[in-house]
Design an enzyme around this catalytic site. Structure first.
Site, mmCIF file in Angstrom:
data_model
loop_
_atom_site.group_PDB
_atom_site.id
_atom_site.type_symbol
_atom_site.label_atom_id
_atom_site.label_comp_id
_atom_site.label_asym_id
_atom_site.label_seq_id
_atom_site.Cartn_x
_atom_site.Cartn_y
_atom_site.Cartn_z
ATOM 1 N N ASP A 1 0.861 -1.435 -0.100
ATOM 2 C CA ASP A 1 -0.103 -0.027 0.008
ATOM 3 C C ASP A 1 0.821 1.158 -0.103
ATOM 4 O O ASP A 1 2.183 1.254 0.099
ATOM 5 C CB ASP A 1 -1.074 -0.099 1.176
ATOM 6 N N HIS B 1 -12.672 -1.346 -8.358
ATOM 7 C CA HIS B 1 -13.818 -0.373 -8.431
ATOM 8 C C HIS B 1 -13.657 1.000 -8.155
ATOM 9 O O HIS B 1 -14.666 1.685 -8.626
ATOM 10 C CB HIS B 1 -15.074 -0.839 -7.657
#
Length: 356
Positions: free
Chosen positions: A220, A259
């Site tokens: 991340d 998404h």
């Protein structure tokens, strides 16, 4: 011009439907209020059904508000957040339902941090600007309303950043438990896995617990990794950019990541993941956990409607979208993958396995 002659009964029914849409925002406010009051926690702590007056007392609601609170609870029962039953004396008492069980803070499968995130004004206020946004040059309603993209605001506001990470972690905890119970075969036998955009590592830790032989890495951004008190005995944390490179592993996991991004960005992410995994013959694959609009194991009639509303949320906040199978196939093939498999394990979401 074709005439439209609707009967009075049709118009009355249409009015009722419009009213239902009009007042639906109050459903979210009821949910928010139930979290703020801690109704689910009070019922769980009591350990048995509660009368209205006892529940109000436990929540420190003054006697002058008990009648109004009773009307509020009637609505929550109608929404199936709670249920009520009568004892042998005919006294009505309130109990938890599967929905409100997810609101109990001490339970493992606890949605409260995610719900608080989605109901925060930073997440929902931009929905008021959908109309003018359609005629503006701004990429998202969030940027139109706040003047900057969502991720920039996340970076600038430490409290909101923490709320965001806690919300994602609570969802990962719930999904991790369900995944390990229902679709273990997806992860079985993997020697290594990288959780791309894995946040605080909740999902990766769940996989590491379930499969001690799988080396798990979390990738991340640095500002996410830097806030963690690392426990490298279970997973390794790597700060980096998934658009640039992904740590090598037998499999790459993308849980609720794609998404957030448009098609071109998704293709870049998938290509970086493809570069990080071995061939299919050597067990390489990508595991996506995301919605496939129109595919669901949820039996409620509003399941697909919820998927479509989630798509509007993505449109409001970021440049991403919820995709149907043909839209998933388009980006999967464009990223250089030749085969995929969709399994609707997770209610509104599915597991998509991609093979190089």
């Amino acid at each position: 011009m074709e005439e439209t002659n609707f009967g009075s009964q049709e118009l009355l029914e249409a009015q009722a439907h419009v009213w239902h849409l009009l007042f639906s925002y109050l459903k979210s406010m009821c949910l928010k209020c139930s979290l703020e009051l801690g109704i689910a926690d009070a019922l769980m702590n009591h350990g048995k059904p509660m009368e209205l007056t006892d529940l109000a007392f436990a929540l420190s609601i003054p006697p002058s508000k008990v009648e109004a609170f009773g009307r509020f609870m009637t609505t929550l029962v109608n929404l199936e957040l709670f249920s009520k039953k009568q004892d042998i004396s005919g006294t009505t008492k309130f109990v938890l339902t599967p929905m409100s069980h997810l609101l109990v803070k001490k339970e493992t499968m606890n949605m409260t941090p995610f719900l608080r995130l989605i109901l925060d004004p930073l997440m929902c206020d931009s929905s008021h600007t959908l109309g003018p946004w359609f005629k503006s040059p701004m990429e998202t309603p969030f940027e139109f309303h706040f003047g900057k993209p969502l991720w920039e605001v996340v970076d600038e506001k430490p409290e909101f950043n923490n709320m965001f990470n806690e919300g994602m972690a609570s969802d990962s905890a719930l999904v991790g438990d369900v995944v390990m119970m229902t679709c273990r075969d997806v992860f079985k036998g993997l020697k290594s896995l990288v959780d791309v955009g894995g946040g605080t590592g909740t999902m990766a830790r769940a996989i590491a617990h379930a499969f001690p032989g799988t080396k798990c890495t979390v990738l991340d951004l640095a500002h996410v990794i830097d806030t963690l008190k690392e426990d490298n005995s279970l997973v390794e944390y790597v700060g980096g950019d998934m658009f640039v490179s992904v740590p090598h592993a037998q499999a790459a996991l993308l849980k609720w990541i794609l998404h957030d991004w448009n098609d071109e960005e998704c293709i870049k992410i998938l290509q970086r993941c493809k570069e990080a995994i071995p061939s299919r013959e050597d067990g390489g694959k990508i595991i996506i956990i995301d919605m496939v609009v129109g595919i669901t194991t949820d039996k409620h009639p509003y399941a697909v409607e919820t998927q479509l509303l989630f798509d509007l949320l993505m449109m409001s906040l970021v440049s991403g979208k919820e995709r149907n199978e043909s839209e998933w196939k388009k980006i999967i093939l464009a990223a250089g993958f030749t085969d995929y498999k969709i399994t609707p394990f997770l209610g509104l979401r599915s597991v998509i396995e991609l093979y190089p």
